[in-house]
Scaffold this active site. Structure first.
Site, short mmCIF file in Angstrom:
data_model
loop_
_atom_site.label_atom_id
_atom_site.label_comp_id
_atom_site.label_asym_id
_atom_site.label_seq_id
_atom_site.Cartn_x
_atom_site.Cartn_y
_atom_site.Cartn_z
N SER A 1 5.50 4.11 33.59
CA SER A 1 4.49 3.07 33.48
C SER A 1 5.13 1.74 33.88
CB SER A 1 4.01 3.00 32.03
OG SER A 1 3.56 1.70 31.73
N GLU B 1 -2.46 15.52 36.62
CA GLU B 1 -3.72 14.77 36.47
C GLU B 1 -4.42 14.59 37.82
OE1 GLU B 1 -3.26 11.42 33.26
OE2 GLU B 1 -1.35 11.77 34.21
#
Ligand code: ARG
Length: 465
Positions: free
Chosen positions: A277, A290
């Site tokens: 992140s 994902e």
């Protein structure tokens, strides 16, 4: 610039129209197939005497030299020539002169584009089959190493019964086998060749469709010229196979995402297939999984796009059909990329067998076995179910698992329980007793692994072609 079809026109095409009408920005992908199809057509024209042998040779040389130019990135695609077919034809005319204008004898762009796209589809199918074979091999390989890795099987995403990691992955391998077979049936159904259908009504020239068919490796020429140029079932079927294949990948990816949460912590995806992140330094996200899950939606969209485009189209060619390409390219490429990334991701992930075991133990996944035990000792199933439910409730209050209860305590619930209970409800026993065909026992899963290992060895791949 005068268009190849410009004879009956007095004015130039509007610039916006030219841009709107052009497909070269995306159909240039078909250049290989367009040239291969044109070479077969030129051979046939020469052999049948529709054009002279010498002319046929010149045209073929011209086509080959254009192919080289494209491959060396020195061919100028021009949207004024609208699409790949006219770009290549104009290129050959530029290169070898007047004789090249004979190439389009007894042919239309309508049968040409139907052929090109079918050849692209056929190659894509073989490429995807090659990847599916690798995917099955990867699943079998990781399963083999995890045949004793006990994990909870779920229903409603609630821990249900003990299985193994291998049993779970081999379920996905079965899906991949069906995906492979679905593509095999695509190859059988769509093995007809549209070239020779002309614009819609064949041709008055004495073409030899069997010869072009043989040269291009199809089983037979299509038997109705209207159908030949109208048919895009092969696009629908391939996008449908892409959608099912992606749905399968999406389902395993959903599991990978869940399993890699701290709450589950069953696996750790390799750093190479994860991302961090920009703000939270501790994060490691399962982005590849994902993305595959997310891209599945796009591929469904591709299928819907072609189905909707085709609905209500009258025979034969309509320009709407130019819309068949981008969705097909997108669906095929998305499946190829997704398979290419999930294969190494599965091979490199770490499986935390201690955690999967603890989760199985903590989740009362052997409660059914305890009930079965009571049944085998003569208790009616409904009563056994009730007694077991009460034991589970008691364990929940005490924060222990079924394996931690003392025999004295068990006896309070039922006199029928003896100290053989502990072996009977041990997780290994629970898994290995489930020895019905297809069940999670070591014997069954090993058998399944053997069967699939033999099966993948019979599958052909792109390198066999
Ligand atoms: N670019 C067209 C397509 O992709 C090729 C066929 C065009 N035929 C025609 N008569 N306009 O569908």
């Amino acid at each position: 610039m005068k268009k190849l079809w410009g004879g009956r026109f007095e004015k130039n095409t509007d610039a916006l129209m030219e841009d709107f009408n052009s497909s070269i920005s995306f159909d240039k992908k078909l250049y290989k197939y367009d040239i291969e199809g044109s070479i077969a057509h030129a051979i046939m024209l020469g052999e049948t005497g529709i054009i002279k042998e010498e002319e046929s040779h010149q045209i073929i040389e011209g086509l080959k030299s254009i192919r080289k130019d494209i491959e060396l990135d020195r061919f100028d695609f021009d949207k004024k020539h609208e699409d790949i077919h006219m770009n290549i034809e104009a290129g050959v005319i530029d290169k070898i002169g007047e004789v090249a204008k004979k190439l389009h004898t007894a042919r239309s762009r309508n049968d040409q584009v139907a052929l090109d796209l079918k050849m692209y589809s056929r190659d894509s199918v073989k490429m995807i089959q090659t990847l599916l074979k690798e995917w099955i091999e990867a699943l079998v390989d990781v399963s083999e190493k995890n045949i004793d890795t006990i994990m909870p099987g779920y229903t409603h995403l609630q821990r249900a019964q003990p299985i193994t990691f291998a049993h779970n992955l081999m379920a996905h391998a079965e899906m991949a086998v069906r995906d492979y077979k679905r593509l095999e049936s695509w190859l059988n159904i769509h093995n007809t060749m549209p070239l020779g259908s002309g614009a819609l009504a064949g041709t008055t020239f004495p073409i030899d469709r069997y010869r072009t068919c043989e040269l291009l490796g199809f089983e037979s020429p299509c038997l109705n010229s209207l159908d030949g140029v109208s048919d895009r079932d092969y696009v629908v079927d391939l996008l449908s196979a892409c959608s099912v294949g992606m749905m399968h990948l999406s389902r395993i990816c959903e599991e990978l995402v869940i399993w890699s949460t701290q709450e589950f912590s069953f696996i750790e995806i390799d750093d190479a297939y994860s991302t961090g992140s920009s703000m939270m330094p501790q994060k490691k996200n399962p982005d590849a999984a994902e993305l595959i899950r997310g891209k599945t939606g796009r591929v469904y969209g591709d299928l819907m796009a072609i189905l909707t485009t085709l609905k209500g189209l009258p025979l034969a060619y309509n320009k709407d059909m130019q819309e068949d390409k981008e969705c097909l390219f997108d669906g095929v490429e998305t499946w190829i990329k997704s398979l290419s990334i999930i294969i190494p991701m599965i091979k490199t992930m770490k499986i935390k067998f201690k955690n999967t075991f603890e989760a199985t133990k903590g989740g009362f996944t052997n409660a059914t076995d305890l009930a079965d035990y009571l049944v085998k000792k003569g208790v009616a199933f409904r009563n056994a179910h009730k007694i077991t439910g009460e034991i589970v409730l008691d364990c929940i209050y005490k924060g222990i698992s079924l394996n931690d209860i003392s025999l004295e305590e068990y006896k309070i619930y039922s006199e029928k329980i003896d100290d053989d209970i502990y072996k009977y409800i041990s997780l290994e026993e629970c898994v290995n007793k489930r020895n019905s065909i297809g069940g999670p026992s070591k014997e069954q899963v090993s058998n399944h692994i053997d069967i699939l290992k033999k099966y993948v060895n019979t599958l052909s791949t792109i390198s066999d072609i």
